[in-house]
Design a protein around this motif. Structure first.
Motif, PDB file in Angstrom:
ATOM      1  N   ALA B 100      -9.916  69.961  44.900  1.00  0.00           N
ATOM      2  CA  ALA B 100     -10.785  69.934  46.089  1.00  0.00           C
ATOM      3  C   ALA B 100     -11.656  68.687  46.142  1.00  0.00           C
ATOM      4  O   ALA B 100     -11.809  68.063  47.186  1.00  0.00           O
ATOM      5  CB  ALA B 100     -11.653  71.202  46.127  1.00  0.00           C
ATOM      6  N   GLY B 101     -12.242  68.335  44.990  1.00  0.00           N
ATOM      7  CA  GLY B 101     -13.115  67.159  44.957  1.00  0.00           C
ATOM      8  C   GLY B 101     -12.351  65.888  45.291  1.00  0.00           C
ATOM      9  O   GLY B 101     -12.827  65.036  46.036  1.00  0.00           O
ATOM     10  N   PHE B 141     -16.064  58.006  39.634  1.00  0.00           N
ATOM     11  CA  PHE B 141     -16.274  58.338  38.222  1.00  0.00           C
ATOM     12  C   PHE B 141     -16.676  59.799  38.082  1.00  0.00           C
ATOM     13  O   PHE B 141     -16.164  60.523  37.215  1.00  0.00           O
ATOM     14  CB  PHE B 141     -17.337  57.428  37.610  1.00  0.00           C
ATOM     15  CG  PHE B 141     -17.623  57.754  36.170  1.00  0.00           C
ATOM     16  CD1 PHE B 141     -18.787  58.416  35.802  1.00  0.00           C
ATOM     17  CD2 PHE B 141     -16.710  57.434  35.179  1.00  0.00           C
ATOM     18  CE1 PHE B 141     -19.038  58.743  34.476  1.00  0.00           C
ATOM     19  CE2 PHE B 141     -16.948  57.754  33.848  1.00  0.00           C
ATOM     20  CZ  PHE B 141     -18.117  58.410  33.501  1.00  0.00           C
ATOM     21  N   GLY B 142     -17.570  60.245  38.943  1.00  0.00           N
ATOM     22  CA  GLY B 142     -17.991  61.649  38.901  1.00  0.00           C
ATOM     23  C   GLY B 142     -16.833  62.596  39.180  1.00  0.00           C
ATOM     24  O   GLY B 142     -16.657  63.600  38.482  1.00  0.00           O
ATOM     25  N   LEU B 143     -16.008  62.258  40.168  1.00  0.00           N
ATOM     26  CA  LEU B 143     -14.867  63.113  40.499  1.00  0.00           C
ATOM     27  C   LEU B 143     -13.918  63.237  39.311  1.00  0.00           C
ATOM     28  O   LEU B 143     -13.336  64.299  39.076  1.00  0.00           O
ATOM     29  CB  LEU B 143     -14.102  62.536  41.697  1.00  0.00           C
ATOM     30  CG  LEU B 143     -14.749  62.695  43.070  1.00  0.00           C
ATOM     31  CD1 LEU B 143     -13.944  61.954  44.127  1.00  0.00           C
ATOM     32  CD2 LEU B 143     -14.887  64.156  43.448  1.00  0.00           C
ATOM     33  N   PRO B 151     -21.576  67.779  34.498  1.00  0.00           N
ATOM     34  CA  PRO B 151     -22.257  66.554  34.932  1.00  0.00           C
ATOM     35  C   PRO B 151     -21.415  65.711  35.883  1.00  0.00           C
ATOM     36  O   PRO B 151     -21.947  64.916  36.639  1.00  0.00           O
ATOM     37  CB  PRO B 151     -22.527  65.795  33.624  1.00  0.00           C
ATOM     38  CG  PRO B 151     -22.534  66.836  32.588  1.00  0.00           C
ATOM     39  CD  PRO B 151     -21.552  67.876  33.025  1.00  0.00           C
ATOM     40  N   GLY B 152     -20.099  65.885  35.864  1.00  0.00           N
ATOM     41  CA  GLY B 152     -19.227  65.144  36.763  1.00  0.00           C
ATOM     42  C   GLY B 152     -19.610  65.393  38.204  1.00  0.00           C
ATOM     43  O   GLY B 152     -19.664  64.475  39.023  1.00  0.00           O
ATOM     44  N   SER B 153     -19.904  66.663  38.530  1.00  0.00           N
ATOM     45  CA  SER B 153     -20.275  67.004  39.890  1.00  0.00           C
ATOM     46  C   SER B 153     -21.598  66.339  40.261  1.00  0.00           C
ATOM     47  O   SER B 153     -21.779  65.889  41.391  1.00  0.00           O
ATOM     48  CB  SER B 153     -20.393  68.532  40.023  1.00  0.00           C
ATOM     49  OG  SER B 153     -20.853  68.871  41.309  1.00  0.00           O
ATOM     50  N   ALA B 158     -24.350  62.156  43.318  1.00  0.00           N
ATOM     51  CA  ALA B 158     -25.180  60.959  43.460  1.00  0.00           C
ATOM     52  C   ALA B 158     -24.430  59.892  44.252  1.00  0.00           C
ATOM     53  O   ALA B 158     -25.001  59.195  45.097  1.00  0.00           O
ATOM     54  CB  ALA B 158     -25.577  60.429  42.082  1.00  0.00           C
ATOM     55  N   GLY B 159     -23.129  59.769  43.976  1.00  0.00           N
ATOM     56  CA  GLY B 159     -22.293  58.823  44.720  1.00  0.00           C
ATOM     57  C   GLY B 159     -22.230  59.174  46.202  1.00  0.00           C
ATOM     58  O   GLY B 159     -22.318  58.298  47.064  1.00  0.00           O
ATOM     59  N   LEU B 160     -22.086  60.481  46.494  1.00  0.00           N
ATOM     60  CA  LEU B 160     -22.030  60.917  47.900  1.00  0.00           C
ATOM     61  C   LEU B 160     -23.337  60.581  48.613  1.00  0.00           C
ATOM     62  O   LEU B 160     -23.335  60.125  49.764  1.00  0.00           O
ATOM     63  CB  LEU B 160     -21.787  62.426  47.987  1.00  0.00           C
ATOM     64  CG  LEU B 160     -20.424  62.952  47.535  1.00  0.00           C
ATOM     65  CD1 LEU B 160     -20.360  64.465  47.703  1.00  0.00           C
ATOM     66  CD2 LEU B 160     -19.302  62.296  48.313  1.00  0.00           C
TER      67      LEU B 160
END
Lengths: 101, 316
Positions: B100-101, B141-143, B151-153, B158-160
């Motif tokens: 989904a991400g 990177f988070g995805l 923490p990835g989410s 933060a990127g979004l």
């Protein structure tokens, strides 16, 4: 009463790519206007080739020119040669975009 | 389904622009994936077709970049790569939240890339472009960590937020909002969609532990898929539908009705998600569907108005 080129350009100044705050004339998208009696032929382009907004702008241009008195036939063709470049934007267009001139 | 539909549309748009036979493989396999999903075929068929479609879309952008080194092509190409990653995880039988991400990232980067291309008319500085690439890098990177750790989410969130703030600061919509009619409608739609993207980023940070299932997950996804993506569809429909279907569809002020209904119903739905109120969530979801039906009905009405105008003698 026949139409002249200036009237056609004035009509096209009411046509916009809805995502750009400059009309198609000042954006430099109109390459050629031919007036042959009551028949008008225009060659114009889009800011990027294959842009899906092209057909939309063509329809708008035909509508704007068709409203002029004395016009019976309108032909608007999309061309990509030469490719559009930002240098083609007029001084007025640059002012509309807020560019420093 | 919305990702598949938009993947088809994006693939078709790029294939038509490229005009190479192999490029049509992107929309073709996207359609086959949708057909396979709707039919009784086993899941791997649909998943495999979607992987092939997204791989061809990546190839299209590599080809375009080879000929035109423009930064927006990199962003949209990265978006296609995210779609490929999401589809590959889906084929690999990973849980749906794993994909989904990545799918959300595909749509966000595709839209952001298109907006960057338009925003070049604002004469953006190199620093502003760099900031956008940095925001995208943080998001990707988070995805890449969301399916592994919580923490990835947060990092992706933060990127979004950074992407949304960039769009809210530099999008050319702030200029087109001054023009009445369709340009203002598109600009209002776009800017309101960026606010939902910002909200999504906040949810991804606060509810990172819930990026699996449940009401918070519903809020995290629907802020993006409805609040951002569907609002982008609403914004562009008055241009794309007439172009593709070769009909006259003049802008109507009543288009604001489906836009406002979508926003209000999404407030209700997400409010219900966050307050854990099942009735609010249910009614919000129902009204989301009504908003989309109103959107379709309004478009049909506008086409009829355009047709009637043609009949009374307007040239189009």
């Amino acid at each position: 009463m026949s139409v002249n080129k200036e009237q056609v350009f004035d009509a096209l100044k009411r046509v916009y790519d809805p995502e750009i705050p400059v009309d198609v004339v000042n954006l430099g998208l109109v390459y050629e206007v031919l007036v042959e009696g009551d028949r008008i032929a225009v060659k114009m382009t889009t800011t990027a080739s294959g842009c899906p907004v092209g057909n939309f702008i063509v329809a708008q241009a035909k509508r704007a020119i068709g409203r002029l008195e004395g016009v019976k036939e309108v032909e608007v063709a999309l061309v990509y040669d030469p490719p559009w470049h930002e240098d083609m934007i007029s001084e007025e267009g640059r002012r509309m975009l807020g560019w420093r001139t | 389904m919305i990702v598949g539909f938009l993947g088809t549309v994006i693939g078709l748009e790029r294939a038509v622009a490229l005009n190479k036979p192999w490029a049509y493989g992107a929309p073709l396999f996207a359609v086959l994936s949708a057909i396979a999903q709707l039919s009784a075929l086993p899941a791997p068929w649909s998943q495999t077709f979607s992987v092939i479609s997204s791989a061809i879309l990546v190839a299209i952008f590599c080809f375009l970049w080879w000929h035109r080194h423009e930064s927006y092509l990199v962003i949209i190409g990265l978006g296609a790569l995210l779609w490929l990653v999401g589809n590959s995880l889906w084929l690999g039988d990973y849980p749906s939240f794993s994909s989904a991400g990545w799918w959300a990232g595909f749509l966000i980067l595709t839209i952001t890339g298109e907006r960057l291309e338009l925003s070049r008319l604002r004469r953006l500085s190199n620093i502003s472009r760099l900031l956008l690439f940095l925001a995208i890098a943080v998001c990707i990177f988070g995805l890449s960590r969301t399916s592994i750790e919580e923490p990835g989410s947060r990092v992706a969130g933060a990127g979004l937020i950074a992407i949304a703030l960039w769009l809210l600061r530099w999008d050319i919509a702030w200029r087109t909002i001054r023009l009445a009619g369709l340009p203002r409608f598109m600009a209002v739609s776009l800017l309101s969609g960026y606010v939902w993207l910002l909200a999504a980023g906040v949810f991804w940070i606060i509810y990172a532990a819930d990026f699996i299932a449940g009401p918070h997950y519903d809020a995290m996804l629907h802020a993006i898929f409805l609040g951002f993506v569907v609002v982008m569809i609403f914004a562009h429909a008055p241009v794309i539908l007439p172009s593709v279907m070769d009909v006259s569809m003049p802008f109507q002020n009543f288009f604001y009705a489906h836009l406002i209904l979508l926003h209000l119903s999404l407030f209700l739905r997400i409010g219900g998600d966050l307050a854990e109120s099942a009735p609010a969530r249910m009614w919000g979801g129902l009204l989301n569907g009504v908003a989309i039906l109103v959107f379709l009905a309004n478009n049909i009405c506008a086409v009829r108005i355009g047709y009637k105008a043609k009949e009374v003698g307007s040239v189009s």
